[in-house]
Write a protein that holds these residues in place. Structure first.
Motif, PDB file in Angstrom:
ATOM      1  N   GLY A 158     139.524 110.449 -87.626  1.00 52.76           N
ATOM      2  CA  GLY A 158     138.220 110.168 -87.022  1.00 52.76           C
ATOM      3  C   GLY A 158     138.207 110.529 -85.539  1.00 52.76           C
ATOM      4  O   GLY A 158     139.269 110.701 -84.922  1.00 52.76           O
ATOM      5  N   ALA A 159     136.998 110.631 -84.969  1.00 54.20           N
ATOM      6  CA  ALA A 159     136.855 110.960 -83.553  1.00 54.20           C
ATOM      7  C   ALA A 159     137.564 109.913 -82.692  1.00 54.20           C
ATOM      8  O   ALA A 159     138.017 110.197 -81.583  1.00 54.20           O
ATOM      9  N   ASP A 160     137.681 108.663 -83.216  1.00 53.22           N
ATOM     10  CA  ASP A 160     138.363 107.593 -82.468  1.00 53.22           C
ATOM     11  C   ASP A 160     139.869 107.557 -82.741  1.00 53.22           C
ATOM     12  O   ASP A 160     140.564 106.645 -82.308  1.00 53.22           O
ATOM     13  N   GLY A 161     140.353 108.544 -83.501  1.00 50.48           N
ATOM     14  CA  GLY A 161     141.784 108.616 -83.762  1.00 50.48           C
ATOM     15  C   GLY A 161     142.242 107.885 -85.014  1.00 50.48           C
ATOM     16  O   GLY A 161     143.384 108.053 -85.454  1.00 50.48           O
ATOM     17  N   SER A 162     141.348 107.095 -85.633  1.00 54.39           N
ATOM     18  CA  SER A 162     141.745 106.372 -86.846  1.00 54.39           C
ATOM     19  C   SER A 162     141.927 107.359 -87.997  1.00 54.39           C
ATOM     20  O   SER A 162     141.318 108.415 -88.008  1.00 54.39           O
TER      21      SER A 162
END
Ligand code: NAD
Length: 403
Positions: A158-162
């Motif tokens: 994900g864009a948040d790194g998840s």
């Protein structure tokens, strides 16, 4: 006779080879004598696409977005042989792909039916329109040839790194691997285009996917269609007396074969690719398939489903007469006039489109046909004519209808 007036111009996209020759014949014989034609003209013929570095295709697509209704002639999609033949600066992309991307549209293909050509499926009495979702899935996949043992994983960051991660398969030997995607936005646009089109033509809409096997991917298609229907179209469908029907794709295929036709069949990208060829062949001839690109915000591009009929063009260049079937191109024009007339509140223009279609069908029903249809006709003895003779025969009947 006074010519029929127009308000808003049609966006006219000229094309290539034999269909470009037919384009001019159709305009000269069947349109200009009757309509005070207003068009904004774009020459999408390959030489002009090359001369403008394909800018003309983008300009035409943007004009379609601005005015709302266009009519397009078939165009060459260049390959290596065409680059050589036309001495092109580049292997320009498919114009249809460019226009589709600008309009974010869905392509609807429907057969033109006549009494003397019976569909191979004997219970089909009315046309079946196929709507193909022309975005994503296997057409934009990433795939590997797996050389030998190893683990295949699916990873999303994900864009948040998840991350989401899953094992696809533990290979014990060689094999194949593929990753596909689609977007909610594109699926929703596809659904809206289908619902709008079904309302336009007042026909039921059918949609099939494999949601029992593909519990996330195909199920999302099913869910987005249902949500969009419930939120935006249920009442309109009920008022129009039409229905939306979802089932498993295998059940839909069986029902299509047993049906009498007369509905719109929404297909995922691959299903639409395969099924549109099956349905068009079963209805008779590629030369009798119409095609319209509809955007989710109600812009329309009308064309024939077939290509530029290259083999006939080379004959034409040698000075030979050809018997190329202009029906689908004529119906692209009539479809555009009917839609323009409806949007501009010009009943005479709608009537002209209807009369043009009726005169064309009457010509065929009286047995005057291009060669491609003569072999398919049953119960009559057809007279084979060349394209020019066929278009002149339509003109006589059109004059009588408009008199
Ligand atoms: P095609 O549709 O031109 O021809 C396929 C076959 O159907 C040929 O045997 C042809 O003789 C026959 N046929 C098609 N339309 C006919 C008609 N109106 N009357 C009589 N016979 C007809 O497709 P193709 O040969 O694969 O491609 C030729 C060119 O058209 C290619 O350069 C291709 O890029 C282009 N093309 C354009 C479009 C489009 O603009 N929408 C669609 C398909 C192909």
């Amino acid at each position: 006779m006074e010519k029929i007036k127009m308000k808003t111009p049609l966006v006219e996209m000229d094309g290539d080879e034999m269909t470009r020759i037919l384009w001019k014949m159709i305009k000269d014989e069947l349109i200009l004598p009757f309509v005070d034609l207003k068009t904004e003209y774009y020459d999408l013929g390959l030489p002009n696409r090359d001369a403008t570095a394909d800018q003309v295709t983008m300009d035409a697509a943007l004009a379609n977005k601005k005015y709302g209704v266009s009519v397009k002639c078939a165009t060459i999609t260049p390959n290596a042989q065409r680059v050589e033949e036309y001495k092109l600066h580049e292997m320009w992309k498919s114009p249809n792909g460019t226009i589709r991307a600008v309009l974010d549209g869905t392509v609807f293909r429907a057969p033109i039916m006549i009494d003397s050509i019976q569909p191979v499926v004997k219970n089909w009495k009315k046309p079946i329109t196929i709507a193909r979702h022309a975005y994503g899935d296997v057409y934009k996949c990433t795939e590997f040839r797996i050389p030998g043992a190893g683990k295949a994983e699916l990873v999303f960051t994900g864009a948040d790194g998840s991350q989401q991660r899953a094992t696809v398969f533990d290979f014990e030997g060689a094999g194949v691997l593929q990753g596909q995607y689609n977007k909610d936005d594109s699926i929703r646009s596809f659904a809206r285009s289908c619902f709008n089109y079904a309302l336009d033509v007042k026909q039921d809409l059918w949609f099939g996917a494999k949601d029992t096997i593909s519990k996330k991917y195909d199920h999302t298609f099913k869910d987005i269609f249902q949500e969009t229907y419930d939120a935006e179209y249920k009442e309109k469908f009920e008022a129009a007396g039409i229905t939306y029907f979802y089932s498993l794709i295998d059940d839909i295929v069986a029902r299509v074969i047993r049906s009498e036709g007369g509905f719109v069949w929404a297909c995922k990208n691959y299903d639409g690719d395969v099924m549109s060829d099956m349905v068009s062949t079963a209805f008779g001839s590629l030369a009798m398939m119409t095609s319209v690109l509809v955007s989710p915000d109600g812009k329309y591009e009308y064309e024939a489903a077939h290509g530029t009929v290259t083999r006939h063009y080379y004959k034409y260049l040698k000075g030979e007469k050809t018997s190329t079937n202009p029906m689908a191109t004529i119906f692209a024009w009539s479809g555009a006039f009917k839609k323009r007339g409806e949007l501009d509140n010009l009943p005479e223009l709608v009537h002209f489109g209807e009369a043009l279609e009726a005169a064309s069908l009457q010509t065929l029903n009286e047995g005057i046909m291009t060669k491609d249809l003569c072999g398919l006709a049953e119960g009559i003895t057809p007279t084979a004519v060349d394209s020019e003779g066929f278009i002149k025969a339509i003109r006589e009947r059109l004059e009588a209808k408009l008199a």
